[in-house]
Every structure is written in C-alpha cells, then in structure tokens.
Design an enzyme around this catalytic site. Structure first.
Site, PDB file in Angstrom:
ATOM      1  N   HIS A  10       0.830  -1.208   0.000  1.00  0.00           N
ATOM      2  CA  HIS A  10       0.000   0.000   0.000  1.00  0.00           C
ATOM      3  C   HIS A  10       0.870   1.267   0.000  1.00  0.00           C
ATOM      4  O   HIS A  10       1.976   1.247  -0.507  1.00  0.00           O
ATOM      5  CB  HIS A  10      -0.978  -0.051   1.170  1.00  0.00           C
ATOM      6  CG  HIS A  10      -1.771  -1.321   1.190  1.00  0.00           C
ATOM      7  ND1 HIS A  10      -2.843  -1.562   0.372  1.00  0.00           N
ATOM      8  CD2 HIS A  10      -1.585  -2.480   1.905  1.00  0.00           C
ATOM      9  CE1 HIS A  10      -3.325  -2.778   0.586  1.00  0.00           C
ATOM     10  NE2 HIS A  10      -2.568  -3.364   1.501  1.00  0.00           N
ATOM     11  N   GLU A  24      -2.401   0.270   7.882  1.00  0.00           N
ATOM     12  CA  GLU A  24      -1.504  -0.777   7.397  1.00  0.00           C
ATOM     13  C   GLU A  24      -0.268  -0.197   6.725  1.00  0.00           C
ATOM     14  O   GLU A  24       0.858  -0.667   6.942  1.00  0.00           O
ATOM     15  CB  GLU A  24      -2.251  -1.682   6.415  1.00  0.00           C
ATOM     16  CG  GLU A  24      -1.397  -2.806   5.849  1.00  0.00           C
ATOM     17  CD  GLU A  24      -2.157  -3.685   4.873  1.00  0.00           C
ATOM     18  OE1 GLU A  24      -1.573  -4.696   4.412  1.00  0.00           O
ATOM     19  OE2 GLU A  24      -3.327  -3.372   4.564  1.00  0.00           O
ATOM     20  N   HIS A  78       2.480  -7.225   4.681  1.00  0.00           N
ATOM     21  CA  HIS A  78       1.126  -6.695   4.844  1.00  0.00           C
ATOM     22  C   HIS A  78       0.604  -6.941   6.258  1.00  0.00           C
ATOM     23  O   HIS A  78       1.165  -7.734   7.027  1.00  0.00           O
ATOM     24  CB  HIS A  78       0.177  -7.351   3.839  1.00  0.00           C
ATOM     25  CG  HIS A  78       0.397  -6.919   2.428  1.00  0.00           C
ATOM     26  ND1 HIS A  78      -0.396  -5.983   1.800  1.00  0.00           N
ATOM     27  CD2 HIS A  78       1.345  -7.260   1.525  1.00  0.00           C
ATOM     28  CE1 HIS A  78       0.047  -5.784   0.567  1.00  0.00           C
ATOM     29  NE2 HIS A  78       1.107  -6.557   0.375  1.00  0.00           N
ATOM     30  N   GLU A 141       1.064 -11.791   5.875  1.00  0.00           N
ATOM     31  CA  GLU A 141      -0.016 -11.052   6.545  1.00  0.00           C
ATOM     32  C   GLU A 141       0.218 -11.163   8.051  1.00  0.00           C
ATOM     33  O   GLU A 141       0.016 -12.211   8.644  1.00  0.00           O
ATOM     34  CB  GLU A 141      -1.376 -11.624   6.163  1.00  0.00           C
ATOM     35  CG  GLU A 141      -1.760 -11.446   4.703  1.00  0.00           C
ATOM     36  CD  GLU A 141      -2.346 -10.055   4.416  1.00  0.00           C
ATOM     37  OE1 GLU A 141      -2.272  -9.184   5.305  1.00  0.00           O
ATOM     38  OE2 GLU A 141      -2.866  -9.864   3.300  1.00  0.00           O
TER      39      GLU A 141
END
Length: 335
Positions: A10, A24, A78, A141
């Site tokens: 991101h 995040e 992430h 993640e």
C-alpha cells in the site's frame, strides 16, 4: 550476492487496512525498514525496498522493480483485516518452483516462532505481486488490524521488531546466511535520529554500512558525528557538508559548509554519471544507501550498479529516469 526485494504494501493514497487507530501502510513500512536494516548486517546481502516513504505504487510497478533489479527473493509485507487473528502467508496459486514452496515453509516457521502469532497457515492466491514476479515470492499477513488483541501488539514497536526479525530469520535460513537467526532486537524499529556525541565514543562499537559511512565522514571531513549505524539529520547534514566541501575543493564554488542543502548548493552541484570516480560519487552512493536504495559497494566508482540505483531512485521519486545524478536528483536525495 543475495538480493532481497522488500515490498511494504500500500502507501500514499492507499492506506491499506485500517483499524484501532492504525493504518496498514504505516506499520508495514516500519517493519520493512527494520527488516532491511537487519539484513544489511548479514554477509553477502543486498536489499532494495519498493518504497521508503509514504507513496503510492501500482502492483505491476512493484513487481517490475524487483524483476529489473534481478532479485533472488521477493517479500511483500502486509497487515490483515476481516476479523481474524494471527499470521498467514501466501505464494502464487499457479505453477511455482519447489524453492518457492520450501521458502514459504521456512518463513512461516521462523515468523510464527518468534512472534508467537496464532498460525493461520501457508496459503496460495492469485495476487499480482506473486504472479508477476520472476523470482520466488511471498506475501506475509502479520496480524489483524481490526482485532483488538492483534492491534495492541502492532502498537508496540518492540513487537514490530519481532516481526522484522522473524522475516530476517526466515531469509537467513533459506539462503544459509550467517548472523540472521537471533532473538528479537531490543531497539525500536522506527528510524531514530542520531544524538550528538562529540567524543565519538561509539566509533569502535557500531557496525554496519551506515556506521562505515559515518566513520569515513568523520575522518575525511574532520567531523565528529555519532557512529551509531543510524541515519538521521546529523548524518544527512554531514553528507551535505562533505558534498559542499568537495564542490569547493574541486570546482571553487565558494559555498558555506553548513550542512544545509539550499538553493546555492543545488546550483553548485555538478552532474555525475557512469564512469565518474571520486569523493562526490562516494557521497552520492552513501546517500542512496542511507535513503534505502541498495547499490552494492560504496567505493566512489560510478559503475553499472550505481547507475541502476540512481535510476531506481529517480523512478520512485518521479524524476527523469536517466541514471545521471544532477542537481535535481541530488536535491531530492537530500530532501
């Protein structure tokens, strides 16, 4: 040389998952920078980050950067969302090498071991950064931002250190690198500003590429900045002083050596390109490294790796991508 490409997910207009007062994009950048710092202490490792600040990059751009650089391993970092708990990781759900599968085993084991996350397991998906990269790739993640228990851990900088160290331990295991497996570091992962240390007492203690840069600056330009292997305003200012000194010595620019990259210093800058040698090239290489663009040896020789690093930095900062460091590129480097 093992080349590790780290992709903080991101960024910019895309915050990623949001919850419990966290974003995040901010968390993964902290983890990625700390991971890069750990990896650069290992023998025979080069590191490149897709971004080192808050900017938007397309998924294809991230993959293309890794492919052009010739990375040996791609890691996209992430934070999860959706009400779950713990850690999981992904590889591409199409045809992948045995190495990709083995690497996922190692990463899953090492990250869960040090973080003690609930292990959600090893998964596969058709994510663009996994599909478009040419090398073994993984997407991790690291907890759920909308789970209060996970979020409380993610608010702790020491726990972010653990996440970074777990990734580093997995990479060290995969590539049989020395120095990677260790307990989580005790220092916070966020970049810290070097504190003044006129006695330079830490000169013989700190190790790492930035520490070597700091020692060279102190010796070459009679400075007394802290040698702590941390890139902060003090080290950036010292690099500007070095640049100003060299411009005066070599080109009679008449600059005030104040460590401030202002309009006069920008106008005084010369153009440095492949084939150049000397202290100005060394300063260029040093600031590129400190800003997170890996280029191999910092040796004052503008070779193909330095040109590639300049091009990467220019691309990341929306400059003309020509691999030539002129006033505009120097200004952005010292921004």
């Amino acid at each position: 040389m093992t080349k590790i490409f780290i992709d903080p997910g991101h960024g910019g207009s895309d915050p990623g998952a949001v919850g419990n007062g966290l974003q995040e994009k901010e968390l993964v950048l902290k983890i990625a920078k700390r991971l890069a710092e750990i990896l650069e202490r290992l023998d025979g490792v080069e590191v490149l980050l897709s971004r080192t600040d808050d900017r938007f990059l397309s998924l294809s751009e991230r993959a293309r950067m890794a492919n052009e650089w010739g990375a040996d391993y791609f890691i996209s970092v992430h934070i999860n969302a959706g009400g779950g708990e713990g850690y999981e990781c992904y590889i591409f759900n199409g045809n992948v090498s045995d190495a990709t599968k083995d690497n996922q085993d190692a990463m899953n084991t090492e990250i869960v071991k040090i973080t003690e996350w609930f292990n959600r397991g090893k998964k596969r998906a058709n994510f663009a950064v996994l599909r478009q990269t040419n090398m073994p790739a993984i997407l991790t993640e690291n907890g759920f931002i909308d789970n209060s228990s996970d979020a409380n851990k993610l608010k702790d900088s020491a726990f972010l250190d653990k996440i970074a160290q777990g990734h580093a331990n997995g990479i060290a295991k995969i590539f049989n690198l020395s120095g990677g497996s260790s307990s989580a570091p005790s220092k916070p992962s966020k970049p810290k500003t070097s504190k003044p240390n006129n006695s330079n007492r830490s000169t013989n203690k700190a190790s790492g590429t930035i520490a070597t840069i700091q020692r060279t600056l102190n010796s070459r330009y009679r400075l007394s900045i802290s040698v702590d292997n941390l890139f902060g305003p003090q080290t950036k200012g010292a690099l500007v002083k070095g640049l100003q000194t060299e411009l005066n010595r070599q080109f009679n620019r008449g600059l005030t050596v104040d460590g401030i990259f202002g309009p006069k210093t920008r106008r005084a800058c010369v153009t440095v390109r492949q084939g150049a040698r000397g202290n100005i090239t060394w300063i260029l290489q040093a600031i590129l490294h400190c800003k997170g663009t890996s280029l191999g040896a910092i040796d004052g020789i503008f070779g193909s790796k330095t040109r590639s690093a300049v091009r990467t930095f220019q691309r990341q900062n929306n400059l003309q991508v020509d691999g030539i460091a002129g006033p505009q590129t120097f200004q952005m480097l010292f921004k």
